[in-house]
Motif scaffolding. Structure first.
Motif, PDB file in Angstrom:
ATOM      1  N   GLU A   1      26.177  34.544  34.496  1.00 26.69           N
ATOM      2  CA  GLU A   1      24.801  35.375  34.766  1.00 26.69           C
ATOM      3  C   GLU A   1      24.973  36.624  35.733  1.00 26.69           C
ATOM      4  O   GLU A   1      25.895  36.343  36.615  1.00 26.69           O
ATOM      5  CB  GLU A   1      23.972  34.298  35.338  1.00 26.69           C
ATOM      6  CG  GLU A   1      22.535  34.622  35.837  1.00 26.69           C
ATOM      7  CD  GLU A   1      21.948  35.297  34.773  1.00 26.69           C
ATOM      8  OE1 GLU A   1      21.528  34.529  33.670  1.00 26.69           O
ATOM      9  OE2 GLU A   1      21.514  36.675  34.721  1.00 26.69           O
TER      10      GLU A   1
ATOM     11  N   LEU B   1      22.631  38.371  37.378  1.00 26.97           N
ATOM     12  CA  LEU B   1      21.290  38.810  37.694  1.00 26.97           C
ATOM     13  C   LEU B   1      21.169  38.972  39.260  1.00 26.97           C
ATOM     14  O   LEU B   1      22.147  38.561  39.952  1.00 26.97           O
ATOM     15  CB  LEU B   1      20.019  37.869  37.638  1.00 26.97           C
ATOM     16  CG  LEU B   1      20.207  36.461  38.457  1.00 26.97           C
ATOM     17  CD1 LEU B   1      19.722  36.521  39.859  1.00 26.97           C
ATOM     18  CD2 LEU B   1      19.520  35.327  37.737  1.00 26.97           C
TER      19      LEU B   1
ATOM     20  N   GLU C   1      19.444  39.303  43.048  1.00 28.18           N
ATOM     21  CA  GLU C   1      18.142  38.937  43.629  1.00 28.18           C
ATOM     22  C   GLU C   1      17.133  39.945  43.754  1.00 28.18           C
ATOM     23  O   GLU C   1      17.639  41.249  44.023  1.00 28.18           O
ATOM     24  CB  GLU C   1      18.352  38.216  44.738  1.00 28.18           C
ATOM     25  CG  GLU C   1      19.180  36.919  44.465  1.00 28.18           C
ATOM     26  CD  GLU C   1      19.360  35.998  45.884  1.00 28.18           C
ATOM     27  OE1 GLU C   1      18.600  36.436  46.756  1.00 28.18           O
ATOM     28  OE2 GLU C   1      20.249  35.240  45.716  1.00 28.18           O
TER      29      GLU C   1
ATOM     30  N   LYS D   1      32.767  37.356  35.615  1.00 32.01           N
ATOM     31  CA  LYS D   1      31.809  37.091  36.664  1.00 32.01           C
ATOM     32  C   LYS D   1      32.442  37.405  37.914  1.00 32.01           C
ATOM     33  O   LYS D   1      32.040  38.155  38.612  1.00 32.01           O
ATOM     34  CB  LYS D   1      31.443  35.680  36.366  1.00 32.01           C
ATOM     35  CG  LYS D   1      30.400  35.266  37.761  1.00 32.01           C
ATOM     36  CD  LYS D   1      29.107  36.038  37.684  1.00 32.01           C
ATOM     37  CE  LYS D   1      28.401  35.823  38.861  1.00 32.01           C
ATOM     38  NZ  LYS D   1      27.198  36.482  39.022  1.00 32.01           N
TER      39      LYS D   1
ATOM     40  N   ASN E   1      31.787  40.706  40.506  1.00 29.09           N
ATOM     41  CA  ASN E   1      31.312  40.477  42.018  1.00 29.09           C
ATOM     42  C   ASN E   1      32.621  41.044  43.069  1.00 29.09           C
ATOM     43  O   ASN E   1      32.021  41.540  44.042  1.00 29.09           O
ATOM     44  CB  ASN E   1      31.041  38.993  42.320  1.00 29.09           C
ATOM     45  CG  ASN E   1      29.540  38.875  41.873  1.00 29.09           C
ATOM     46  OD1 ASN E   1      28.811  39.803  41.519  1.00 29.09           O
ATOM     47  ND2 ASN E   1      28.930  37.885  42.046  1.00 29.09           N
TER      48      ASN E   1
ATOM     49  N   PHE F   1      26.203  51.396  44.999  1.00 31.29           N
ATOM     50  CA  PHE F   1      27.060  50.449  45.981  1.00 31.29           C
ATOM     51  C   PHE F   1      27.987  51.098  46.778  1.00 31.29           C
ATOM     52  O   PHE F   1      29.042  50.643  47.237  1.00 31.29           O
ATOM     53  CB  PHE F   1      27.640  49.277  44.940  1.00 31.29           C
ATOM     54  CG  PHE F   1      26.898  48.233  44.779  1.00 31.29           C
ATOM     55  CD1 PHE F   1      25.603  48.291  44.010  1.00 31.29           C
ATOM     56  CD2 PHE F   1      27.174  46.960  45.218  1.00 31.29           C
ATOM     57  CE1 PHE F   1      24.938  47.082  43.768  1.00 31.29           C
ATOM     58  CE2 PHE F   1      26.326  45.800  45.319  1.00 31.29           C
ATOM     59  CZ  PHE F   1      25.020  46.122  44.599  1.00 31.29           C
TER      60      PHE F   1
ATOM     61  N   GLY G   1      27.038  45.769  55.653  1.00 39.86           N
ATOM     62  CA  GLY G   1      27.688  45.257  54.649  1.00 39.86           C
ATOM     63  C   GLY G   1      26.883  44.092  53.766  1.00 39.86           C
ATOM     64  O   GLY G   1      25.959  44.012  53.831  1.00 39.86           O
ATOM     65  N   PHE G   2      27.753  43.380  52.750  1.00 41.40           N
ATOM     66  CA  PHE G   2      27.190  42.686  51.898  1.00 41.40           C
ATOM     67  C   PHE G   2      26.974  41.220  52.479  1.00 41.40           C
ATOM     68  O   PHE G   2      27.993  40.767  53.501  1.00 41.40           O
ATOM     69  CB  PHE G   2      27.882  42.526  50.567  1.00 41.40           C
ATOM     70  CG  PHE G   2      29.283  42.249  50.730  1.00 41.40           C
ATOM     71  CD1 PHE G   2      29.785  40.781  50.788  1.00 41.40           C
ATOM     72  CD2 PHE G   2      30.420  43.318  50.695  1.00 41.40           C
ATOM     73  CE1 PHE G   2      30.903  40.575  51.025  1.00 41.40           C
ATOM     74  CE2 PHE G   2      31.748  42.701  50.976  1.00 41.40           C
ATOM     75  CZ  PHE G   2      32.223  41.459  50.926  1.00 41.40           C
TER      76      PHE G   2
ATOM     77  N   CYS H   1      26.111  35.008  47.079  1.00 43.77           N
ATOM     78  CA  CYS H   1      27.155  35.335  45.833  1.00 43.77           C
ATOM     79  C   CYS H   1      28.324  36.015  46.289  1.00 43.77           C
ATOM     80  O   CYS H   1      29.478  35.481  46.340  1.00 43.77           O
ATOM     81  CB  CYS H   1      26.140  35.979  44.702  1.00 43.77           C
ATOM     82  SG  CYS H   1      24.856  35.210  44.092  1.00 43.77           S
TER      83      CYS H   1
ATOM     84  N   LYS I   1      18.977  41.200  51.925  1.00 47.77           N
ATOM     85  CA  LYS I   1      18.780  42.732  51.255  1.00 47.77           C
ATOM     86  C   LYS I   1      17.095  42.709  50.935  1.00 47.77           C
ATOM     87  O   LYS I   1      16.639  41.621  51.059  1.00 47.77           O
ATOM     88  CB  LYS I   1      19.541  42.919  49.856  1.00 47.77           C
ATOM     89  CG  LYS I   1      19.116  42.000  48.758  1.00 47.77           C
ATOM     90  CD  LYS I   1      19.948  42.383  47.487  1.00 47.77           C
ATOM     91  CE  LYS I   1      19.325  41.547  46.301  1.00 47.77           C
ATOM     92  NZ  LYS I   1      20.017  42.026  45.130  1.00 47.77           N
TER      93      LYS I   1
HETATM   94  C1  UGA Z   1      25.245  40.127  43.363  1.00 45.32           C
HETATM   95  C2  UGA Z   1      25.642  40.893  41.993  1.00 45.32           C
HETATM   96  O1  UGA Z   1      25.113  42.260  42.378  1.00 45.32           O
HETATM   97  C3  UGA Z   1      24.891  40.368  40.843  1.00 45.32           C
HETATM   98  O2  UGA Z   1      25.267  41.213  39.723  1.00 45.32           O
HETATM   99  C4  UGA Z   1      25.400  38.915  40.607  1.00 45.32           C
HETATM  100  O3  UGA Z   1      24.677  38.342  39.412  1.00 45.32           O
HETATM  101  C5  UGA Z   1      25.090  37.962  41.955  1.00 45.32           C
HETATM  102  O4  UGA Z   1      25.536  38.718  42.967  1.00 45.32           O
HETATM  103  C6  UGA Z   1      25.171  36.600  41.717  1.00 45.32           C
HETATM  104  O5  UGA Z   1      26.564  36.397  41.683  1.00 45.32           O
HETATM  105  O6  UGA Z   1      24.582  35.772  41.272  1.00 45.32           O
HETATM  106  P1  UGA Z   1      23.068  39.840  44.890  1.00 45.32           P
HETATM  107  O7  UGA Z   1      23.637  38.885  45.587  1.00 45.32           O
HETATM  108  O8  UGA Z   1      21.442  39.653  44.532  1.00 45.32           O
HETATM  109  O9  UGA Z   1      23.572  40.129  43.418  1.00 45.32           O
HETATM  110  O10 UGA Z   1      23.068  41.070  45.724  1.00 45.32           O
HETATM  111  P2  UGA Z   1      23.476  42.639  45.532  1.00 45.32           P
HETATM  112  O11 UGA Z   1      22.242  43.444  45.227  1.00 45.32           O
HETATM  113  O12 UGA Z   1      24.653  42.747  44.850  1.00 45.32           O
HETATM  114  O13 UGA Z   1      23.869  42.871  47.091  1.00 45.32           O
HETATM  115  C7  UGA Z   1      24.660  42.192  47.885  1.00 45.32           C
HETATM  116  C8  UGA Z   1      24.632  42.581  49.100  1.00 45.32           C
HETATM  117  O14 UGA Z   1      25.285  43.633  49.245  1.00 45.32           O
HETATM  118  C9  UGA Z   1      23.515  42.791  49.753  1.00 45.32           C
HETATM  119  O15 UGA Z   1      23.663  42.206  51.320  1.00 45.32           O
HETATM  120  C10 UGA Z   1      23.273  44.376  50.053  1.00 45.32           C
HETATM  121  O16 UGA Z   1      22.464  44.686  51.049  1.00 45.32           O
HETATM  122  C11 UGA Z   1      24.804  44.797  50.181  1.00 45.32           C
HETATM  123  N1  UGA Z   1      24.882  46.265  49.641  1.00 45.32           N
HETATM  124  C12 UGA Z   1      24.578  46.429  48.344  1.00 45.32           C
HETATM  125  C13 UGA Z   1      25.388  47.281  50.677  1.00 45.32           C
HETATM  126  O17 UGA Z   1      25.725  46.858  51.704  1.00 45.32           O
HETATM  127  N2  UGA Z   1      25.865  48.429  50.210  1.00 45.32           N
HETATM  128  C14 UGA Z   1      25.476  48.769  48.763  1.00 45.32           C
HETATM  129  O18 UGA Z   1      25.539  49.881  48.468  1.00 45.32           O
HETATM  130  C15 UGA Z   1      25.012  47.783  47.996  1.00 45.32           C
END
Ligand code: UGA
Length: 436
Positions: free
Chosen positions: A146, A148, A150, A206, A210, A251, A257-258, A262, A325
């Motif tokens: 998957e 997706l 959030e 997958k 990520n 991205f 940061g992230f 996931c 996020k």
């Molecule tokens: C992520 C992936 O984007 C999905 O494709 C995947 O399905 C999902 O994990 C999963 O494995 O289930 P998600 O965790 O919803 O999705 O979040 P993202 O939109 O990827 O953001 C992740 C983090 O990165 C957030 O904390 C966001 O703030 C941060 N981020 C994102 C940044 O710091 N800079 C960016 O430019 C983009």
């Protein structure tokens, strides 16, 4: 088609409701009675745009139901397994106990010809092992990861960028892939790529996706660190390199940061699995990706300290955001909450606000002070820290409005989502991430 979905967490609840919304008859199974009750009454257990609506319409149509009773899966043509694979306590590898339990409990209810479709994010090699367990039942295992996001989960489930299905070789695998094509008929018919491959490739697609996204974010955050040492502006740098279509601007948002359920755990589990496979050096860079990511949280805290003249002790700090996020109430490994906790640990009087994530945040970190209204957090603040780029903070918060509420004039932009010139001209000390 009749479908079952085992595990009604983020992935499973959305998948079940989304599959019902495209016309399937779906039963969602979870061991958590509270979750099942809530879903059965049409209440989404977490904030996700559109989920509430499709959940309710699925229940109203009679095509969607939830249960704790695994025997209800009997008669479904496809059984999706979407349980969690969290980081192991005391290690970096994925904890597979929920996947193993789900498959084992499913076994007695499978019939020859059934398809079991794994959706959970698992270490490469898991599907091959589970396929052996399933063999005596005559059911076929496929791995259908998957992707997706959030906040966009419903749309991403119904209309994803691509489908990936790992199947066993031969006619059995081809037949199972066709069953999944039928499940996703509406998207497949309009040309969404449908990639059929082997188990290992599907599992790796997958984690590779990520890992790539995490690396892209940490790359730009590494550039932010260099920008900080040189006086350059990382947001302009990102805009400029992002015009190259081979790189792309998405991205490349530098900041704290992230986080989430996931990216952090997936890169760690991937590195742990690579090590088991004797290929540690192939993904050694993921340790660096992780380290850069964690350093940026520290950097945001340092900016608050600097902005307040060397100490946050006893200072009131408004922390805007708790979710990892925007458009989410998820606080799992949230960089925003981590910054709040660190400031609290340094003796700051931290007040956290968030439009959706306060319940989850206060359950996890009850020691922080939470207020529902943004302006209540801002009132009397010596410093303001933006850590989740909700529109309420990014677009709908003017410096002149905050001037009437805050005591101090220090704003730390942990997501580089504000206009530095606007804040500076209103008398603020604006501190961004990798921006002069
Ligand atoms: C992520 C992936 O984007 C999905 O494709 C995947 O399905 C999902 O994990 C999963 O494995 O289930 P998600 O965790 O919803 O999705 O979040 P993202 O939109 O990827 O953001 C992740 C983090 O990165 C957030 O904390 C966001 O703030 C941060 N981020 C994102 C940044 O710091 N800079 C960016 O430019 C983009």
């Amino acid at each position: 088609m009749r479908l079952s979905v085992i595990g009604c967490g983020y992935l499973g609840a959305v998948h079940a409701a989304a599959m019902a919304s495209i016309g399937h008859e779906v039963v969602g199974i979870d061991v958590n009675e509270e979750k099942v009750n809530s879903l059965s009454q049409g209440r989404a257990p977490f904030f996700e745009p559109q989920l509430q609506e499709i959940l309710q319409s699925g229940l109203d149509s009679g095509r969607l139901s939830f249960s704790t009773d695994m025997s209800r899966v009997h008669g479904a043509a496809v059984h999706f397994v979407g349980v969690g694979t969290p980081q192991q306590a005391g290690g970096h590898a994925a904890d597979l106990r929920y996947v193993d339990a789900a498959v084992n409990e499913l076994l007695p209810f499978l019939s020859p010809g059934d398809v079991v479709a794994g959706k959970s994010t698992v270490p490469v090699g898991t599907a091959a092992r589970l396929a052996e367990l399933l063999a005596p039942t005559g059911a076929t295992l496929v791995w259908n990861p998957e992707f997706l996001r959030e906040g966009w989960a419903v749309q991403d489930t119904i209309d994803p960028d691509r489908f990936v299905t790992g199947v066993p070789s031969g006619p059995e695998g081809e037949a199972a892939a066709n069953v999944l094509r039928d499940v996703y008929h509406s998207a497949v018919a309009k040309g969404t790529p449908f990639i059929v491959t082997d188990y290992a490739t599907a599992e790796l697609v997958k984690v590779a996706a990520n890992a790539f996204l995490a690396t892209k974010i940490s790359f730009i955050n590494a550039m932010a660190e260099i920008a900080e040492a040189t006086g350059a502006d990382v947001t302009q740098l990102a805009d400029a390199i992002g015009h190259d279509p081979r790189i792309g601007r998405r991205f490349l948002g530098a900041g704290i940061g992230f986080g989430g359920g996931c990216l952090p755990k997936d890169i760690r589990a991937f590195a742990a699995r690579a090590e088991e496979l004797g290929r540690r050096e192939s993904v050694n860079f993921l340790h660096e990706v992780d380290a850069i990511n964690l350093r940026r949280r520290e950097r945001a805290v340092q900016l608050v300290i600097d902005g307040l003249g060397g100490s946050v002790y006893g200072k009131r700090v408004a922390v805007l955001g708790a979710a990892f996020k925007p458009h989410s109430d998820d606080v799992r490994d949230s960089p925003a909450l981590d910054v709040a906790i660190r400031l609290h640990g340094l003796g700051a009087d931290v007040v956290v606000t968030d439009p959706e994530a306060l319940d989850n945040a206060s359950a996890l970190h009850p020691q922080l002070t939470y207020v529902a209204e943004r302006d209540d957090a801002l009132r009397g603040a010596d410093a303001v820290v933006v850590v989740t780029e909700w529109d309420q903070y990014r677009r709908e918060m003017s410096p002149s409005h905050v001037n009437g509420l805050a005591s101090g004039r220090v704003i730390v932009d942990g997501r580089n989502c504000l206009d530095p010139a606007a804040w500076r001209s209103a008398g603020w000390t604006y501190l961004g991430m990798g921006r002069p």
